[in-house]
Design an enzyme around this catalytic site. Sequence first.
Site, PDB file in Angstrom:
ATOM      1  NE  ARG A  82      -2.005  -1.871   3.220  1.00  0.00           N
ATOM      2  CZ  ARG A  82      -2.408  -2.349   4.399  1.00  0.00           C
ATOM      3  NH1 ARG A  82      -3.638  -2.180   4.793  1.00  0.00           N
ATOM      4  NH2 ARG A  82      -1.557  -2.980   5.180  1.00  0.00           N
TER       5      ARG A  82
ATOM      6  CE1 TYR B 177      -3.157 -13.119  11.916  1.00  0.00           C
ATOM      7  CE2 TYR B 177      -1.270 -14.551  11.547  1.00  0.00           C
ATOM      8  CZ  TYR B 177      -1.792 -13.302  11.806  1.00  0.00           C
ATOM      9  OH  TYR B 177      -0.946 -12.233  11.961  1.00  0.00           O
TER      10      TYR B 177
ATOM     11  NE  ARG C 137      -6.300  -5.008  -1.694  1.00  0.00           N
ATOM     12  CZ  ARG C 137      -7.581  -5.357  -1.736  1.00  0.00           C
ATOM     13  NH1 ARG C 137      -8.236  -5.365  -2.874  1.00  0.00           N
ATOM     14  NH2 ARG C 137      -8.197  -5.733  -0.641  1.00  0.00           N
TER      15      ARG C 137
HETATM   16  O1  CP3 Z   1       6.243  -9.345   0.880  1.00  0.00           O
HETATM   17  C1  CP3 Z   1       5.485  -9.238  -0.104  1.00  0.00           C
HETATM   18  O2  CP3 Z   1       5.456  -8.227  -0.829  1.00  0.00           O
HETATM   19  C2  CP3 Z   1       4.617 -10.425  -0.500  1.00  0.00           C
HETATM   20  C3  CP3 Z   1       3.234 -10.363  -0.136  1.00  0.00           C
HETATM   21  C4  CP3 Z   1       2.821 -10.660   1.290  1.00  0.00           C
HETATM   22  C5  CP3 Z   1       1.633 -10.133   1.866  1.00  0.00           C
HETATM   23  N1  CP3 Z   1       1.478 -10.692   3.098  1.00  0.00           N
HETATM   24  C6  CP3 Z   1       0.725  -9.177   1.199  1.00  0.00           C
HETATM   25  C7  CP3 Z   1      -0.302  -8.482   1.996  1.00  0.00           C
HETATM   26  C8  CP3 Z   1       3.402 -11.512   2.239  1.00  0.00           C
HETATM   27  C9  CP3 Z   1       4.703 -12.293   2.185  1.00  0.00           C
HETATM   28  C10 CP3 Z   1       2.536 -11.523   3.374  1.00  0.00           C
HETATM   29  C11 CP3 Z   1       2.787 -12.343   4.582  1.00  0.00           C
HETATM   30  C12 CP3 Z   1       1.880 -12.263   5.726  1.00  0.00           C
HETATM   31  N2  CP3 Z   1       0.522 -12.101   5.705  1.00  0.00           N
HETATM   32  C13 CP3 Z   1       2.275 -12.452   7.070  1.00  0.00           C
HETATM   33  C14 CP3 Z   1       3.675 -12.790   7.550  1.00  0.00           C
HETATM   34  C15 CP3 Z   1       4.607 -11.638   7.526  1.00  0.00           C
HETATM   35  C16 CP3 Z   1       4.217 -10.498   8.406  1.00  0.00           C
HETATM   36  O3  CP3 Z   1       4.002  -9.412   7.860  1.00  0.00           O
HETATM   37  O4  CP3 Z   1       4.205 -10.674   9.620  1.00  0.00           O
HETATM   38  C17 CP3 Z   1       1.123 -12.334   7.877  1.00  0.00           C
HETATM   39  C18 CP3 Z   1       1.062 -12.444   9.383  1.00  0.00           C
HETATM   40  C19 CP3 Z   1       0.014 -12.119   6.992  1.00  0.00           C
HETATM   41  C20 CP3 Z   1      -1.421 -12.011   7.359  1.00  0.00           C
HETATM   42  C21 CP3 Z   1      -1.974 -10.710   6.972  1.00  0.00           C
HETATM   43  N3  CP3 Z   1      -2.165 -10.289   5.668  1.00  0.00           N
HETATM   44  C22 CP3 Z   1      -2.446  -9.688   7.841  1.00  0.00           C
HETATM   45  C23 CP3 Z   1      -2.402  -9.750   9.350  1.00  0.00           C
HETATM   46  C24 CP3 Z   1      -2.926  -8.667   7.016  1.00  0.00           C
HETATM   47  C25 CP3 Z   1      -3.655  -7.422   7.451  1.00  0.00           C
HETATM   48  C26 CP3 Z   1      -2.758  -6.384   8.002  1.00  0.00           C
HETATM   49  C27 CP3 Z   1      -2.502  -5.346   6.956  1.00  0.00           C
HETATM   50  O5  CP3 Z   1      -1.321  -4.984   6.768  1.00  0.00           O
HETATM   51  O6  CP3 Z   1      -3.482  -4.873   6.377  1.00  0.00           O
HETATM   52  C28 CP3 Z   1      -2.698  -9.039   5.655  1.00  0.00           C
HETATM   53  C29 CP3 Z   1      -3.040  -8.260   4.435  1.00  0.00           C
HETATM   54  C30 CP3 Z   1      -1.987  -8.053   3.404  1.00  0.00           C
HETATM   55  N4  CP3 Z   1      -1.112  -9.000   2.964  1.00  0.00           N
HETATM   56  C31 CP3 Z   1      -1.766  -6.850   2.674  1.00  0.00           C
HETATM   57  C32 CP3 Z   1      -0.704  -7.108   1.792  1.00  0.00           C
HETATM   58  C33 CP3 Z   1      -0.083  -6.162   0.781  1.00  0.00           C
HETATM   59  C34 CP3 Z   1      -2.576  -5.573   2.806  1.00  0.00           C
HETATM   60  C35 CP3 Z   1      -3.981  -5.757   2.267  1.00  0.00           C
HETATM   61  C36 CP3 Z   1      -4.383  -4.872   1.104  1.00  0.00           C
HETATM   62  O7  CP3 Z   1      -3.557  -4.476   0.259  1.00  0.00           O
HETATM   63  O8  CP3 Z   1      -5.591  -4.594   1.026  1.00  0.00           O
END
Ligand code: CP3
Length: 338
Positions: free
Chosen positions: A22, A144, A31
């Site tokens: 983002r 989760y 997105r």
């Molecule tokens: O690194 C990268 O660019 C690859 C993409 C990636 C995402 N999530 C995209 C994402 C990777 C490797 C993850 C891993 C992930 N997802 C983890 C482990 C790493 C960490 O950050 O601790 C975890 C715990 C998740 C679970 C998750 N996904 C949560 C808790 C959330 C919501 C929190 C938030 O930041 O909004 C997500 C959503 C998420 N995953 C987004 C992205 C770009 C944001 C959502 C959006 O763009 O609408």
Amino acid sequence: MKALAGMEVDRPPFWIMRQAGRYLPEYRAVRATTRDFVSFCLDSEKACAVTLQPIERFGMDAAILFSDILIVPHGLGQDVRFVEGEGPRLAPVTNGAELAALTMDRFHEKVGPVYETVRLLAKRLPGDVALIGFAGAPWTVATYMVAGQGTSEQKPARLWAYRDPTGFETLIDLVTTATIEYLAAQVEAGAEVLQIFDTWAGSLPEDEMERWVFRPIARIRAALKARFPHVPVIGFAKGIGPALPLLAPATGVEAVGIDPTVPLGFVRDQVQPTAVVQGNLDPLLVVSGGKAMHDRIETILRTLGPDRFIFNLGHGVVPETPPEHVAALAKQIRDWHR
Ligand code: CP3
């Protein structure tokens, strides 16, 4: 790939966790065309496009597949959604009966678009950019699945593991099996490196860390090694501090991700002899930028580089990060030499 193999490099390679995200206006534009985040992750053309965005803008040395760790529970049949501004929401799995409803039966069909994203990336990425596939570690994914959301200390999974370790182990085994198949399919589609994200590893005491963090990752590592001996694996176990020197010997991973709280001298003396290391700039220093960011990058590069080291943040880049600060970070690392 050379750094992961322990070979000599001119400068450390770099990428940043959540590099497609983002903080980039071009990410937000793509997105905005799909409301539901799971559908977005499963749209191969869009996922491929956003994976390439940071490479095109900043020239990272590696691209990480765009997806999410919660795609694995989706593939197992759990209901997974993301609520805008709040985070993930899953139909919680809290006992054996709810667990019995989850299955590998249609797994590859449900997550298949992720493999297609990897195939598209393997075709479209420049040859000198490594392609990283990934999955969550069984422990973090299970936290989760059990809580149905992120919680402050992931208590629901920890309590299930204490009250009914055998039942909880059935869940961990299912996720471990799914993760092996999921990562193997990513390699078959063209992933050259794999990273396993264990964001919640640091919530566990010693014995539980051994059982729920090290053992499942070791099983994944061994299964992949038997099928793809040449593909290195990076283990990122956030918050385990003093246990970091045990991670590579206990699991067989080639590289260890380091979060921002771990002292660099400890990493150099205790962790780097066991594995290639990756990290660990504080993501908030990239929000503030300027001299403080550049000084810390220099200290990290001097302490851990240039060999057996991959520069990265210590956790994901945050949405309020100015892209110009990432550009300045990228330039500093590209201009650095031994
Ligand atoms: O690194 C990268 O660019 C690859 C993409 C990636 C995402 N999530 C995209 C994402 C990777 C490797 C993850 C891993 C992930 N997802 C983890 C482990 C790493 C960490 O950050 O601790 C975890 C715990 C998740 C679970 C998750 N996904 C949560 C808790 C959330 C919501 C929190 C938030 O930041 O909004 C997500 C959503 C998420 N995953 C987004 C992205 C770009 C944001 C959502 C959006 O763009 O609408």
